[in-house]
Write an enzyme that holds these catalytic residues in place. Structure first.
Site, PDB file in Angstrom:
ATOM      1  N   THR A  73      -0.062   4.041  -2.808  1.00 46.17           N
ATOM      2  CA  THR A  73      -0.829   5.076  -3.497  1.00 46.17           C
ATOM      3  C   THR A  73      -1.925   5.655  -2.610  1.00 46.17           C
ATOM      4  OG1 THR A  73      -0.455   3.885  -5.558  1.00 46.17           O
ATOM      5  CG2 THR A  73      -2.139   5.586  -5.596  1.00 46.17           C
ATOM      6  N   GLY A 116       0.809  -1.217   0.000  1.00 49.61           N
ATOM      7  CA  GLY A 116       0.000   0.000   0.000  1.00 49.61           C
ATOM      8  C   GLY A 116       0.838   1.261   0.000  1.00 49.61           C
ATOM      9  N   GLU A 139       9.440  -3.645  -8.488  1.00 52.93           N
ATOM     10  CA  GLU A 139       8.077  -3.447  -8.966  1.00 52.93           C
ATOM     11  C   GLU A 139       8.072  -2.999 -10.431  1.00 52.93           C
ATOM     12  OE1 GLU A 139       4.099  -1.095  -7.416  1.00 52.93           O
ATOM     13  OE2 GLU A 139       5.996   0.006  -7.449  1.00 52.93           O
TER      14      GLU A 139
END
Length: 386
Positions: A126, A124, A242
């Site tokens: 954003t 988490g 990522e």
């Protein structure tokens, strides 16, 4: 070994994962989407075969490889039509951060399950009002005795319904300067004060997106990953993998679409010869193939730099790889749909749903414009506009 030439082990991994992907394929994924269910069977089997944790240390049940190996797994599943989005999140981001910065207790608690797929961790970062500006993150953690209290909101968090915990990016106050600095917390999804709400997406994906509300979630001291003074370093240790894995996702999707188009162009005859014999059909498909191959080279370079410990070099290459792969994927999908004409928009051929999915690769986890900003400032040394 040069990062642009794959080892025999890498080639063998590709073949093995491709065989797994072929057994499931696009139809399996579309059935999961239609049923509103995650791709549990594929995830479980990939975990049992050791593919989910190829990048994690052997002493914690992983394969002892790196992001280079994990990107192969995701790319080949994508090329088979059944990519696993949570590969980007659970082993690549969360597994990497915990294996690099976690305590021994955190590693023993989380890594074996992340490696074999029996435990899953979401990520988490954003927020509704922060967008791409991670410096505007408002989720804050404050000390309460030995505990932490975490408060804030997150959006577009993938797979929370499948996850045992979420690695949350928050901010704490620096005792010396009073400024807020980033830090990472492992937050169990059943924690009191933790609320999730599904976001209604038109994008058809097996993994759902969520908004999170954290209302004074009480966490023990050992929920903090790493040093609270090294948050930015730890954060980018997760964000570079990522970007590399997002590139793998996009390349796999592009390869899948291209393969469908090539097969169709070989067989479909309108006048006297297959449509693939015409250069107006053949050349754009050849260009799409070239662009995907070039993107993969940059992805391999980024993975090699990351796996050998060059975080700065990997940051530049990972951003470039994600940009190149996103562009190549969108063009490959668009050309594939165009090659099939009306058939490209039917459920039978399964390409139309990729139009929206491919577009995501240009937006998430960082927009193409922010990557161009990064290259402008960091690589070319041009002044910032913000």
């Amino acid at each position: 070994m040069s990062p642009v030439i794959e080892t025999e082990e890498h080639k063998a991994l590709r073949l093995a994962v491709a065989a797994l992907g072929k057994r499931y394929g696009r139809d399996y994924l579309l059935q999961a989407v239609a049923a509103g269910k995650p791709p549990t069977e594929l995830w479980t089997e990939a975990g049992k075969l050791g593919y989910l944790g190829v990048n994690l240390p052997e002493e914690y049940g992983g394969g002892g490889g790196g992001i280079a190996e994990l990107s192969i797994v995701l790319e080949e599943l994508g090329a088979a039509g059944c990519p696993l989005l949570m590969l980007v999140v659970s082993p690549a981001i969360c597994g990497t951060v915990i294996s690099r910065f976690g305590t021994e207790a955190q590693k023993q608690r989380w890594l074996p399950g992340i490696a074999d797929g029996t435990r899953l961790m979401a990520f988490g970062i954003t927020e509704p009002d922060a967008g791409s500006n991670s410096h505007r993150i408002t989720t804050t953690a404050r000390k309460d005795g030995a505990d932490w209290l975490l408060t804030g909101r997150k959006v577009f968090i993938s797979g929370v319904d499948m996850a045992d915990a979420v690695l949350i990016v928050g901010r704490t106050e620096d005792a010396r300067t009073g400024r807020l600095k980033p830090c990472l917390f492992i937050v169990p999804t059943d924690a009191e004060g933790f609320e999730r709400r599904p976001i209604d997406m038109e994008l058809g994906a097996a993994e759902k997106q969520f908004e999170l509300v954290l209302d004074d979630v009480r966490l023990p001291a050992d929920a903090l990953v790493g040093d609270e003074d090294a948050g930015l370093l730890q954060l980018f240790a997760g964000l570079n993998p990522e970007r590399i894995m997002t590139a793998a996702f996009a390349i796999g999707m592009g390869r899948h679409a291209l393969a469908k188009a090539v097969e169709y162009a070989r067989d479909r005859t309108v006048w006297k010869s297959p449509i693939g014999a015409h250069q107006a059909i053949a050349h754009p498909l050849a260009q799409a193939h070239i662009d995907l191959e070039l993107a993969r080279l940059m992805m391999q370079k980024a993975a090699h730099l990351y796996d050998t410990g060059d975080d700065i070099g990997a940051g530049e290459a990972a951003n470039m790889a994600k940009y190149a792969a996103g562009e190549a994927c969108v063009k490959a999908v668009d050309q594939a749909v165009h090659t099939l004409g009306g058939n490209g928009l039917t459920r039978e051929f399964g390409l139309a749903s990729l139009i929206t999915a491919a577009r995501v690769a240009r937006i998430a986890p960082v927009s193409r414009e922010m990557i161009l900003n990064y290259v402008s400032h960091q690589t070319l040394g041009l002044p910032k506009s913000y």
